[in-house]
Scaffold this motif. Structure first.
Motif, mmCIF file in Angstrom:
data_model
loop_
_atom_site.group_PDB
_atom_site.id
_atom_site.type_symbol
_atom_site.label_atom_id
_atom_site.label_comp_id
_atom_site.label_asym_id
_atom_site.label_seq_id
_atom_site.Cartn_x
_atom_site.Cartn_y
_atom_site.Cartn_z
ATOM 1 N N VAL A 106 0.842 -1.191 0.000
ATOM 2 C CA VAL A 106 0.000 0.000 0.000
ATOM 3 C C VAL A 106 0.880 1.244 0.000
ATOM 4 O O VAL A 106 2.052 1.204 0.376
ATOM 5 C CB VAL A 106 -0.945 0.016 1.221
ATOM 6 C CG1 VAL A 106 -1.916 -1.155 1.158
ATOM 7 C CG2 VAL A 106 -0.164 -0.010 2.516
ATOM 8 N N MET A 107 0.304 2.346 -0.403
ATOM 9 C CA MET A 107 1.076 3.584 -0.543
ATOM 10 C C MET A 107 1.601 4.096 0.791
ATOM 11 O O MET A 107 2.684 4.677 0.867
ATOM 12 C CB MET A 107 0.224 4.642 -1.238
ATOM 13 C CG MET A 107 -0.121 4.286 -2.670
ATOM 14 S SD MET A 107 -0.985 5.600 -3.579
ATOM 15 C CE MET A 107 -2.574 5.583 -2.750
ATOM 16 N N SER A 108 0.853 3.882 1.873
ATOM 17 C CA SER A 108 1.258 4.416 3.169
ATOM 18 C C SER A 108 2.532 3.788 3.709
ATOM 19 O O SER A 108 3.164 4.343 4.616
ATOM 20 C CB SER A 108 0.125 4.243 4.197
ATOM 21 O OG SER A 108 -0.239 2.890 4.325
ATOM 22 N N ASN A 140 6.413 4.814 6.405
ATOM 23 C CA ASN A 140 6.761 4.110 7.642
ATOM 24 C C ASN A 140 8.081 4.617 8.217
ATOM 25 O O ASN A 140 8.888 5.199 7.487
ATOM 26 C CB ASN A 140 6.799 2.590 7.396
ATOM 27 C CG ASN A 140 8.111 2.121 6.792
ATOM 28 O OD1 ASN A 140 9.124 1.957 7.475
ATOM 29 N ND2 ASN A 140 8.105 1.909 5.479
ATOM 30 N N PRO A 141 8.323 4.437 9.524
ATOM 31 C CA PRO A 141 9.516 5.000 10.185
ATOM 32 C C PRO A 141 10.852 4.588 9.574
ATOM 33 O O PRO A 141 11.847 5.285 9.744
ATOM 34 C CB PRO A 141 9.389 4.484 11.623
ATOM 35 C CG PRO A 141 7.919 4.285 11.817
ATOM 36 C CD PRO A 141 7.419 3.787 10.488
ATOM 37 N N LYS A 151 -1.845 2.012 14.912
ATOM 38 C CA LYS A 151 -3.260 1.701 15.150
ATOM 39 C C LYS A 151 -4.148 2.887 14.791
ATOM 40 O O LYS A 151 -5.206 2.720 14.179
ATOM 41 C CB LYS A 151 -3.465 1.305 16.615
ATOM 42 C CG LYS A 151 -2.887 -0.059 16.973
ATOM 43 C CD LYS A 151 -3.084 -0.377 18.450
ATOM 44 C CE LYS A 151 -2.483 -1.729 18.790
ATOM 45 N NZ LYS A 151 -2.613 -2.050 20.252
ATOM 46 N N ILE A 152 -3.718 4.089 15.175
ATOM 47 C CA ILE A 152 -4.470 5.299 14.814
ATOM 48 C C ILE A 152 -4.514 5.442 13.303
ATOM 49 O O ILE A 152 -5.560 5.741 12.714
ATOM 50 C CB ILE A 152 -3.835 6.545 15.458
ATOM 51 C CG1 ILE A 152 -3.991 6.494 16.980
ATOM 52 C CG2 ILE A 152 -4.481 7.823 14.898
ATOM 53 C CD1 ILE A 152 -3.271 7.597 17.712
ATOM 54 N N HIS A 153 -3.362 5.212 12.669
ATOM 55 C CA HIS A 153 -3.284 5.286 11.205
ATOM 56 C C HIS A 153 -4.262 4.300 10.575
ATOM 57 O O HIS A 153 -5.009 4.648 9.645
ATOM 58 C CB HIS A 153 -1.863 4.967 10.746
ATOM 59 C CG HIS A 153 -1.694 4.973 9.258
ATOM 60 N ND1 HIS A 153 -1.079 6.000 8.582
ATOM 61 C CD2 HIS A 153 -2.071 4.079 8.296
ATOM 62 C CE1 HIS A 153 -1.075 5.747 7.294
ATOM 63 N NE2 HIS A 153 -1.673 4.580 7.089
ATOM 64 N N GLY A 154 -4.256 3.071 11.069
ATOM 65 C CA GLY A 154 -5.100 2.027 10.494
ATOM 66 C C GLY A 154 -6.577 2.351 10.589
ATOM 67 O O GLY A 154 -7.324 2.220 9.613
ATOM 68 N N PHE A 208 0.333 10.188 11.959
ATOM 69 C CA PHE A 208 0.572 8.887 12.599
ATOM 70 C C PHE A 208 0.869 7.867 11.513
ATOM 71 O O PHE A 208 -0.030 7.399 10.827
ATOM 72 C CB PHE A 208 -0.650 8.461 13.415
ATOM 73 C CG PHE A 208 -1.026 9.432 14.496
ATOM 74 C CD1 PHE A 208 -0.359 9.428 15.714
ATOM 75 C CD2 PHE A 208 -2.039 10.352 14.281
ATOM 76 C CE1 PHE A 208 -0.704 10.321 16.708
ATOM 77 C CE2 PHE A 208 -2.395 11.254 15.280
ATOM 78 C CZ PHE A 208 -1.717 11.245 16.488
ATOM 79 N N SER A 209 2.136 7.512 11.365
ATOM 80 C CA SER A 209 2.536 6.645 10.250
ATOM 81 C C SER A 209 2.330 5.169 10.570
ATOM 82 O O SER A 209 2.353 4.742 11.729
ATOM 83 C CB SER A 209 4.006 6.885 9.896
ATOM 84 O OG SER A 209 4.833 6.580 11.003
ATOM 85 N N VAL A 210 2.130 4.402 9.509
ATOM 86 C CA VAL A 210 2.008 2.956 9.630
ATOM 87 C C VAL A 210 3.406 2.350 9.678
ATOM 88 O O VAL A 210 4.376 2.955 9.202
ATOM 89 C CB VAL A 210 1.211 2.388 8.430
ATOM 90 C CG1 VAL A 210 2.027 2.497 7.149
ATOM 91 C CG2 VAL A 210 0.804 0.956 8.682
#
Length: 207
Positions: free
Chosen positions: A36-38, A42-43, A116-119, A102-104
């Protein structure tokens, strides 16, 4: 001001496809088809700051388009227009601004508060936007724009199919099948969601 709104809408939706293709070459091993694009945000991603900044700009751009959408549709059908704007706003805030803050994580099994917030925010945003073309279709028929109404309705139906495949893609039972291409289904879902609004934006800008 209204022209600025249409430009924001067009830039946000076209940019949501373009930005990942610009950034992906700097992220070794990233797959547009399977990821997925997100994941680009990620960190551990070398382009995380750029992509997460883009997500925030995506959300702001979509919200900035509201004056233009209101000008065209609100006087025709207040309830339908407000509902459509709420759906777009949920996507702009959830899948855009909050997902950028809030990154995945790179791997789904690595869960923390931010991921979790991102999701949750991203999922709710996608579900909301999936129905936006349906409301645009109804509004288009009310304005006697039959071709756009039909196109938006078709995009709504195809978008739901792609969204279901997108949800199914990460299930274990579909591993090593054509369904597992999560990145592909996400992009096709977004294309179906965005296309009617892109056409409206172009129509309004060339008037």
């Amino acid at each position: 001001m209204l022209e600025f709104g249409w430009i924001c809408l067009l830039a946000a939706m076209v940019g949501d496809f373009a930005v990942p293709y610009v950034l992906a070459p700097f992220y070794h091993g990233y797959s547009h088809k399977k990821q997925v694009m997100s994941v680009l945000g990620n960190p551990k991603s070398p382009v995380r700051r750029w992509y997460n900044t883009w997500l925030i700009l995506l959300g702001i751009g979509l919200l900035a388009s509201f004056p233009a959408l209101i000008n065209v549709y609100l006087t025709k059908a207040i309830g339908l227009t407000i509902t459509m704007l709420i759906l777009i706003a949920m996507f702009a805030v959830g899948a855009g601004i909050l997902s950028g803050i809030f990154s995945v994580n790179e791997k789904k099994e690595d869960q923390n508060l931010a991921s979790k917030i991102h999701g949750v925010a991203s999922s709710l945003g996608f579900i909301a936007l999936a129905f936006a073309p349906l409301f645009l279709s109804i509004l288009s028929f009310w304005q006697h724009e039959t071709i756009l109404g039909i196109l938006a309705a078709v995009c709504f139906a195809l978008g739901l199919v792609c969204f279901v495949l997108f949800v199914m893609a990460d299930k274990a039972e579909f591993k090593d099948t054509w369904i597992e291409n999560e990145g592909l289904w996400q992009r096709l879902t977004l294309m179906c969601m965005y296309l009617p609004f892109v056409i409206v934006s172009i129509q309004e800008l060339i008037k």
